[in-house]
Motif scaffolding. Structure first.
Motif, PDB file in Angstrom:
ATOM      1  N   PHE A   1      57.549  45.982  27.149  1.00  0.00           N
ATOM      2  CA  PHE A   1      56.916  45.593  28.405  1.00  0.00           C
ATOM      3  C   PHE A   1      57.825  44.667  29.211  1.00  0.00           C
ATOM      4  O   PHE A   1      58.606  43.899  28.640  1.00  0.00           O
ATOM      5  CB  PHE A   1      55.590  44.853  28.147  1.00  0.00           C
ATOM      6  CG  PHE A   1      54.612  45.629  27.322  1.00  0.00           C
ATOM      7  CD1 PHE A   1      53.687  46.460  27.925  1.00  0.00           C
ATOM      8  CD2 PHE A   1      54.626  45.537  25.939  1.00  0.00           C
ATOM      9  CE1 PHE A   1      52.785  47.189  27.154  1.00  0.00           C
ATOM     10  CE2 PHE A   1      53.735  46.250  25.163  1.00  0.00           C
ATOM     11  CZ  PHE A   1      52.814  47.084  25.780  1.00  0.00           C
ATOM     12  N   GLN A   2      57.700  44.751  30.533  1.00  0.00           N
ATOM     13  CA  GLN A   2      58.315  43.772  31.425  1.00  0.00           C
ATOM     14  C   GLN A   2      57.224  43.264  32.348  1.00  0.00           C
ATOM     15  O   GLN A   2      56.444  44.052  32.886  1.00  0.00           O
ATOM     16  CB  GLN A   2      59.455  44.380  32.232  1.00  0.00           C
ATOM     17  CG  GLN A   2      60.134  43.375  33.161  1.00  0.00           C
ATOM     18  CD  GLN A   2      61.392  43.947  33.800  1.00  0.00           C
ATOM     19  OE1 GLN A   2      62.184  44.629  33.147  1.00  0.00           O
ATOM     20  NE2 GLN A   2      61.591  43.668  35.073  1.00  0.00           N
ATOM     21  N   SER A   3      57.165  41.941  32.528  1.00  0.00           N
ATOM     22  CA  SER A   3      56.046  41.372  33.282  1.00  0.00           C
ATOM     23  C   SER A   3      56.464  40.104  34.019  1.00  0.00           C
ATOM     24  O   SER A   3      57.422  39.427  33.623  1.00  0.00           O
ATOM     25  CB  SER A   3      54.886  41.039  32.329  1.00  0.00           C
ATOM     26  OG  SER A   3      53.748  40.601  33.045  1.00  0.00           O
TER      27      SER A   3
ATOM     28  N   ALA B   1      53.583  35.718  27.846  1.00  0.00           N
ATOM     29  CA  ALA B   1      53.611  37.052  27.228  1.00  0.00           C
ATOM     30  C   ALA B   1      52.233  37.423  26.689  1.00  0.00           C
ATOM     31  O   ALA B   1      51.799  38.580  26.804  1.00  0.00           O
ATOM     32  CB  ALA B   1      54.652  37.087  26.112  1.00  0.00           C
ATOM     33  N   ASP B   2      51.534  36.460  26.109  1.00  0.00           N
ATOM     34  CA  ASP B   2      50.197  36.726  25.580  1.00  0.00           C
ATOM     35  C   ASP B   2      49.223  37.110  26.691  1.00  0.00           C
ATOM     36  O   ASP B   2      48.369  37.992  26.515  1.00  0.00           O
ATOM     37  CB  ASP B   2      49.672  35.502  24.823  1.00  0.00           C
ATOM     38  CG  ASP B   2      50.314  35.330  23.457  1.00  0.00           C
ATOM     39  OD1 ASP B   2      50.985  36.277  22.991  1.00  0.00           O
ATOM     40  OD2 ASP B   2      50.144  34.250  22.857  1.00  0.00           O
ATOM     41  N   VAL B   3      49.338  36.435  27.849  1.00  0.00           N
ATOM     42  CA  VAL B   3      48.471  36.756  28.981  1.00  0.00           C
ATOM     43  C   VAL B   3      48.689  38.203  29.412  1.00  0.00           C
ATOM     44  O   VAL B   3      47.740  38.970  29.624  1.00  0.00           O
ATOM     45  CB  VAL B   3      48.737  35.788  30.159  1.00  0.00           C
ATOM     46  CG1 VAL B   3      48.031  36.270  31.423  1.00  0.00           C
ATOM     47  CG2 VAL B   3      48.263  34.376  29.817  1.00  0.00           C
ATOM     48  N   ALA B   4      49.964  38.592  29.532  1.00  0.00           N
ATOM     49  CA  ALA B   4      50.281  39.962  29.957  1.00  0.00           C
ATOM     50  C   ALA B   4      49.859  40.977  28.901  1.00  0.00           C
ATOM     51  O   ALA B   4      49.300  42.041  29.222  1.00  0.00           O
ATOM     52  CB  ALA B   4      51.779  40.082  30.239  1.00  0.00           C
TER      53      ALA B   4
ATOM     54  N   VAL C   1      48.834  37.666  36.305  1.00  0.00           N
ATOM     55  CA  VAL C   1      49.885  38.656  36.082  1.00  0.00           C
ATOM     56  C   VAL C   1      50.109  39.399  37.396  1.00  0.00           C
ATOM     57  O   VAL C   1      49.202  40.055  37.899  1.00  0.00           O
ATOM     58  CB  VAL C   1      49.483  39.660  34.981  1.00  0.00           C
ATOM     59  CG1 VAL C   1      50.581  40.711  34.797  1.00  0.00           C
ATOM     60  CG2 VAL C   1      49.210  38.934  33.670  1.00  0.00           C
ATOM     61  N   SER C   2      51.321  39.290  37.973  1.00  0.00           N
ATOM     62  CA  SER C   2      51.608  39.988  39.229  1.00  0.00           C
ATOM     63  C   SER C   2      52.315  41.312  38.988  1.00  0.00           C
ATOM     64  O   SER C   2      52.248  42.211  39.835  1.00  0.00           O
ATOM     65  CB  SER C   2      52.456  39.107  40.158  1.00  0.00           C
ATOM     66  OG  SER C   2      53.665  38.717  39.537  1.00  0.00           O
ATOM     67  N   GLU C   3      53.014  41.450  37.854  1.00  0.00           N
ATOM     68  CA  GLU C   3      53.660  42.712  37.491  1.00  0.00           C
ATOM     69  C   GLU C   3      53.541  42.912  35.993  1.00  0.00           C
ATOM     70  O   GLU C   3      53.698  41.963  35.225  1.00  0.00           O
ATOM     71  CB  GLU C   3      55.147  42.711  37.844  1.00  0.00           C
ATOM     72  CG  GLU C   3      55.466  42.684  39.324  1.00  0.00           C
ATOM     73  CD  GLU C   3      56.966  42.677  39.550  1.00  0.00           C
ATOM     74  OE1 GLU C   3      57.416  43.399  40.465  1.00  0.00           O
ATOM     75  OE2 GLU C   3      57.673  41.963  38.816  1.00  0.00           O
ATOM     76  N   LEU C   4      53.274  44.144  35.583  1.00  0.00           N
ATOM     77  CA  LEU C   4      53.255  44.470  34.150  1.00  0.00           C
ATOM     78  C   LEU C   4      53.616  45.934  33.989  1.00  0.00           C
ATOM     79  O   LEU C   4      52.861  46.817  34.388  1.00  0.00           O
ATOM     80  CB  LEU C   4      51.881  44.183  33.545  1.00  0.00           C
ATOM     81  CG  LEU C   4      51.681  44.561  32.068  1.00  0.00           C
ATOM     82  CD1 LEU C   4      52.762  43.954  31.182  1.00  0.00           C
ATOM     83  CD2 LEU C   4      50.306  44.118  31.583  1.00  0.00           C
TER      84      LEU C   4
ATOM     85  N   SER D   1      48.625  45.812  37.537  1.00  0.00           N
ATOM     86  CA  SER D   1      48.744  44.573  38.309  1.00  0.00           C
ATOM     87  C   SER D   1      47.369  44.086  38.703  1.00  0.00           C
ATOM     88  O   SER D   1      46.471  44.869  38.982  1.00  0.00           O
ATOM     89  CB  SER D   1      49.577  44.795  39.577  1.00  0.00           C
ATOM     90  OG  SER D   1      50.892  45.151  39.249  1.00  0.00           O
ATOM     91  N   ASN D   2      47.224  42.753  38.746  1.00  0.00           N
ATOM     92  CA  ASN D   2      45.978  42.163  39.238  1.00  0.00           C
ATOM     93  C   ASN D   2      45.844  42.398  40.726  1.00  0.00           C
ATOM     94  O   ASN D   2      46.831  42.525  41.435  1.00  0.00           O
ATOM     95  CB  ASN D   2      45.985  40.638  39.026  1.00  0.00           C
ATOM     96  CG  ASN D   2      45.912  40.273  37.577  1.00  0.00           C
ATOM     97  OD1 ASN D   2      46.204  41.081  36.721  1.00  0.00           O
ATOM     98  ND2 ASN D   2      45.549  39.052  37.310  1.00  0.00           N
TER      99      ASN D   2
END
Length: 233
Positions: free
Chosen positions: A184-186, A103-106, A201-204, A215-216
């Motif tokens: 948020f959803q990630s 969660a912190d990364v996102a 992170v593939s989805e945020l 998205s990255n």
């Protein structure tokens, strides 16, 4: 439908009125005949997360404003239970260190993506509030998570974070009723500790605001998440 509403939790924030963050369930009305056409095991009880602004009676504003997001049930969120190689529900996700790391990364990616981005309501709030990054990160709270073990772990998470904003800066918000607690959803990949891979992170999705996606670039070696982590240690 109204009679089925059950409030599970709520928070409030006093502004020129009151912002409420409310988690609740509803039962979808369905006749016995219609229910037979629904796949077996489908739940008609749905959980929702709503941001609601209720103005002061003396403000002259007459309507309550809503920003609503559906919280998927466990099977929709994680996928079918017992599926080999699929996602599994994480019990006590808010207390899980790896889930919190994801969660912190996102959240950090979102925060740094919004700097100087005034093209959305959230970006405008960032411009007005000039929020402190550390305060934003301290507010991250996980609501739900699923995990998928690969060469590392993929986490699918729902979380909230508060945009820090002083009383003085709130006066500069383009929308005085803007809700500072965002949902948020990630989906985040956390590599094995001894690997040379990085968090990704593939989805945020900002589900508490205007549903913008961050998205990255999966093909890039210069990930904004890697840059963010590198500067925070």
């Amino acid at each position: 439908l109204e009679d089925s509403v059950q409030v599970l939790a709520a928070c409030s924030q006093v502004v020129a009125g009151t912002n409420y963050l409310i988690e609740y369930t509803i039962d979808v009305p369905c006749s016995k005949a219609d229910a037979e056409a629904i796949p077996q095991g489908t739940s008609l009880t749905r959980k929702l997360l709503t941001n609601a602004f209720v103005p002061l009676p003396s403000s002259g504003e007459s309507s309550t404003q809503f920003v609503q997001a559906l919280i998927p049930d466990t099977e929709e969120f994680c996928g079918p239970a017992g599926l080999s190689g699929g996602f599994s529900f994480v019990e006590d996700a808010s207390e899980n260190d790896e889930v919190k790391q994801a969660a912190d990364v996102a959240a950090l990616l979102f925060f740094r993506s919004m700097r100087g981005n005034s093209t959305s309501a959230v970006g405008s709030a960032f411009d007005a509030c000039n929020p402190d990054e550390d305060e934003f990160m301290k507010s991250v709270a996980v609501s739900k998570a699923c995990s998928q073990v690969v060469a590392g772990t993929n986490f699918r998470i729902v979380f909230t974070a508060d945009i820090p904003c002083s009383a003085e800066d709130r006066e500069n918000l383009p929308d005085p009723n803007f809700i500072l607690r965002q949902g948020f959803q990630s989906t985040v990949f956390i590599p094995l500790p001894n690997s040379n891979e990085i968090e990704n992170v593939s989805e945020l999705y900002n589900i508490g605001g205007d549903l913008r996606s961050y998205s990255n670039d999966q093909g890039s070696s210069e990930s904004p998440v890697e840059d963010a982590l590198g500067s925070t240690g």
